[in-house]
Design an enzyme around this catalytic site. Structure first.
Site, mmCIF file in Angstrom:
data_model
loop_
_atom_site.group_PDB
_atom_site.id
_atom_site.type_symbol
_atom_site.label_atom_id
_atom_site.label_comp_id
_atom_site.label_asym_id
_atom_site.label_seq_id
_atom_site.Cartn_x
_atom_site.Cartn_y
_atom_site.Cartn_z
ATOM 1 N N ASP A 13 0.991 -1.132 -0.076
ATOM 2 C CA ASP A 13 0.012 0.082 0.171
ATOM 3 C C ASP A 13 0.842 1.302 0.020
ATOM 4 O O ASP A 13 0.382 2.282 0.641
ATOM 5 C CB ASP A 13 -0.945 0.021 1.056
ATOM 6 C CG ASP A 13 -1.658 -1.151 1.209
ATOM 7 O OD1 ASP A 13 -2.207 -1.686 0.338
ATOM 8 O OD2 ASP A 13 -1.844 -1.817 2.578
ATOM 9 N N LYS A 16 2.189 2.271 -4.756
ATOM 10 C CA LYS A 16 2.829 1.721 -6.176
ATOM 11 C C LYS A 16 1.825 2.107 -7.471
ATOM 12 O O LYS A 16 2.373 2.150 -8.447
ATOM 13 C CB LYS A 16 2.857 0.257 -6.205
ATOM 14 C CG LYS A 16 4.005 0.038 -4.980
ATOM 15 C CD LYS A 16 4.076 -1.881 -4.848
ATOM 16 C CE LYS A 16 2.915 -2.406 -4.548
ATOM 17 N NZ LYS A 16 2.533 -2.177 -3.218
ATOM 18 N N GLY A 40 -4.839 -4.277 -4.459
ATOM 19 C CA GLY A 40 -5.641 -3.514 -4.887
ATOM 20 C C GLY A 40 -5.113 -2.116 -5.031
ATOM 21 O O GLY A 40 -4.537 -1.699 -4.313
ATOM 22 N N HIS A 41 -5.643 -1.573 -6.255
ATOM 23 C CA HIS A 41 -5.094 -0.222 -6.128
ATOM 24 C C HIS A 41 -6.227 0.574 -7.203
ATOM 25 O O HIS A 41 -6.959 -0.399 -7.855
ATOM 26 C CB HIS A 41 -3.718 -0.042 -6.766
ATOM 27 C CG HIS A 41 -3.546 -0.647 -8.155
ATOM 28 N ND1 HIS A 41 -2.447 -1.331 -8.297
ATOM 29 C CD2 HIS A 41 -3.847 -0.130 -9.183
ATOM 30 C CE1 HIS A 41 -2.271 -1.814 -9.322
ATOM 31 N NE2 HIS A 41 -3.030 -1.065 -9.981
ATOM 32 N N GLN A 223 1.737 -6.029 -2.848
ATOM 33 C CA GLN A 223 2.178 -6.129 -1.553
ATOM 34 C C GLN A 223 3.613 -5.471 -1.283
ATOM 35 O O GLN A 223 3.989 -4.567 -2.205
ATOM 36 C CB GLN A 223 2.280 -7.612 -1.133
ATOM 37 C CG GLN A 223 0.897 -8.256 -0.839
ATOM 38 C CD GLN A 223 0.336 -8.859 -2.365
ATOM 39 O OE1 GLN A 223 1.119 -9.514 -3.033
ATOM 40 N NE2 GLN A 223 -0.788 -8.869 -2.608
HETATM 41 P P1 IMP Z 1 -2.607 -12.761 2.221
HETATM 42 O O1 IMP Z 1 -1.756 -12.212 1.250
HETATM 43 O O2 IMP Z 1 -4.407 -12.566 1.977
HETATM 44 O O3 IMP Z 1 -2.458 -14.269 2.499
HETATM 45 O O4 IMP Z 1 -2.637 -11.943 3.383
HETATM 46 C C1 IMP Z 1 -1.240 -12.047 4.371
HETATM 47 C C2 IMP Z 1 -0.966 -10.735 4.908
HETATM 48 O O5 IMP Z 1 -0.692 -9.925 3.779
HETATM 49 C C3 IMP Z 1 -1.963 -9.952 5.771
HETATM 50 O O6 IMP Z 1 -1.380 -9.326 6.371
HETATM 51 C C4 IMP Z 1 -2.598 -9.121 4.455
HETATM 52 O O7 IMP Z 1 -2.973 -7.979 5.274
HETATM 53 C C5 IMP Z 1 -1.212 -8.613 3.851
HETATM 54 N N1 IMP Z 1 -1.622 -8.072 2.685
HETATM 55 C C6 IMP Z 1 -1.879 -8.902 1.397
HETATM 56 N N2 IMP Z 1 -1.907 -8.163 0.326
HETATM 57 C C7 IMP Z 1 -2.015 -6.935 0.556
HETATM 58 C C8 IMP Z 1 -1.860 -5.606 0.041
HETATM 59 O O8 IMP Z 1 -1.981 -5.556 -1.295
HETATM 60 N N3 IMP Z 1 -1.340 -4.682 0.554
HETATM 61 C C9 IMP Z 1 -1.116 -4.560 2.138
HETATM 62 N N4 IMP Z 1 -1.270 -5.655 2.909
HETATM 63 C C10 IMP Z 1 -1.565 -6.893 1.851
#
Ligand code: IMP
Length: 428
Positions: A13, A16, A40-41, A223
């Site tokens: 977040d 990017k 997500g953006h 991420q």
């Molecule tokens: P997962 O990717 O859904 O398995 O989540 C694992 C961890 O990554 C959690 O703490 C989520 O909140 C974090 N996470 C996954 N995708 C994002 C993102 O795009 N931005 C910020 N945190 C993310």
């Protein structure tokens, strides 16, 4: 300089989306190389808002080709929904290529994501619940389904028949959940498979040829480095490799083809989900930054935790990604604060520590050591060059550059495309 990798240098977040959106305008190819629809953006183009979770940012640029690389896990229903959304907004169908080798997120992955999180109880990771982790587990466990199989009805059935009995045993006997049926899954996914079929190709070959021709390729990380399965705050991480080397593996190009590596930082730090966060702020100041920066998750809507810029994390990011430049986003959010802090080291049990601990227990005991800088109150959202910024803002940026020891490449002072200070053309 035909390739640029954009990586999140903190916990995701970082903004990017804005950087990739801008660079995508110059790129011939935009490539997602890891993650899935956990990302997500939001892109705003000509007053229209697009929320993308899985599609590369290039899809809204006419003339740009987009690739979903082998390192991504794809929820086909989400992908089709996003493609339909573009069409409904009146955009032309994008030139989209999907790797044959990318793995597919199945409904049992989403259910397992939920069930595993519930079982973790107080230790929950705070996943996005999209089935990302379980899909990567199956990939590595060699019981995944890849796009090349998914789009061939016979092969898809064959794989499901081989995989589902064991999944169902886990679902019913370990979790007491309902089993899935092969026919029902096939019926639910048939339309998506048909729509996506012609986009599924050998994207590694496509990208290598494009790079050979000198075309500009943008690798769009999702991420961030601290959510990286190897280099992040394990186990509070995602299940893929957001850091720069992941671009080579997840797109199927050799590591020497990655030229510029741009690390994207916020001017402060945020995190969604659980896990230690040494420079975290609480109370009024945190709330003010959260409101000012609209720090709520794009995918889940959760309020993000906020804190000061952490240069210990920054240096870790510089090292594991091999950053060649860094970007500072949301600098305008800090306007109006009397003073700003940068965490320059940690104190643990009375000793100073300058590197980021691997052990989260140790990390949770780290106290930040801060340097303090004067703030500014002038509106900076109109700044287009460094000289337009108040001296305090420039001093803050110089301090970040000094701590990271990498040249600053870009500063963002507002959400608009034009609200950006470019220090150089990253594509050379
Ligand atoms: P997962 O990717 O859904 O398995 O989540 C694992 C961890 O990554 C959690 O703490 C989520 O909140 C974090 N996470 C996954 N995708 C994002 C993102 O795009 N931005 C910020 N945190 C993310």
């Amino acid at each position: 300089m035909p390739s640029v990798v954009v990586v999140g240098a903190q916990w995701g977040d970082e903004g990017k989306g804005k950087v990739t959106d801008y660079l995508a305008q110059q790129a011939d190819w935009v490539v997602r190389y890891q993650g899935g629809n956990n990302a997500g953006h939001t892109l705003v183009v000509d007053g229209q808002t697009f929320k993308l979770h899985l599609l590369p940012s290039g899809v809204i640029q006419p003339g740009t080709s987009s690739v979903i690389g082998n390192g991504v896990v794809i929820d086909p229903l989400v992908l089709v929904r996003e493609l339909k959304g573009l069409r409904e907004s009146g955009l032309p169908d994008p030139k989209l290529y999907i790797s044959e080798r990318a793995h597919v997120i199945m409904p049992y992955h989403r259910l397992l994501d939920e069930l595993e999180e519930a079982e973790r109880g107080a230790d929950k990771i705070g996943t996005t619940g999209r089935g990302i982790g379980p899909a990567y587990v199956d990939k590595v466990g060699r019981s995944g389904i890849r796009m090349i199989e998914f789009v061939q009805p016979d092969r898809f059935r064959e794989r499901l028949e081989a995989i589902l009995p064991r999944k169902n045993r886990i679902l019913t006997q370990v979790y007491g959940a309902e089993p899935f049926e092969v026919d029902a899954i096939i019926e639910e996914y048939a339309e998506a498979a048909e729509i996506l079929k012609d986009m599924v190709v050998d994207t590694s070959a496509l990208l290598s040829d494009a790079l050979d021709r000198g075309e500009k390729v943008l690798f769009e990380g999702a991420q961030g480095t601290f959510l990286d399965i190897d280099h992040g705050t394990y186990p509070f991480v995602t299940s893929s490799t957001p850091s720069a080397a992941g671009a080579a593996i997840g797109a199927g190009v050799g590591p020497r083809r990655l030229d510029q590596i741009l690390g994207v930082f916020k001017a402060y730090t945020t995190r969604v989900g659980s896990g230690p966060f040494p420079s975290e702020l609480q109370g009024e100041l945190a709330e003010r930054i959260r409101q000012q920066g609209n720090e709520y998750g794009t995918t889940t809507g959760r309020p993000r935790r906020v804190g000061w810029f952490d240069a210990v994390m920054g240096r870790h990011s510089v090292r594991v990604n091999g950053l060649t430049r860094f970007a500072v986003m949301l600098l305008d959010v800090l306007t109006g604060l009397d003073e700003l802090r940068i965490c320059v080291g940690y104190s643990i049990d009375g000793e100073r520590r300058d590197t980021f601990p691997a052990d989260i227990k140790e990390l949770s005991r780290c106290e930040p050591i801060y340097e303090t800088y004067p703030g500014w109150s002038e509106d900076i959202t109109g700044a287009r060059k460094l000289q337009d910024l108040p001296p305090e803002a420039r001093a803050y940026l110089e301090a970040l550059e000094g701590h990271l020891n990498v040249p600053l490449g870009l500063v963002s002072v507002g959400p608009g495309r034009e609200q950006t200070i470019f220090l150089e053309n990253l594509f050379g």
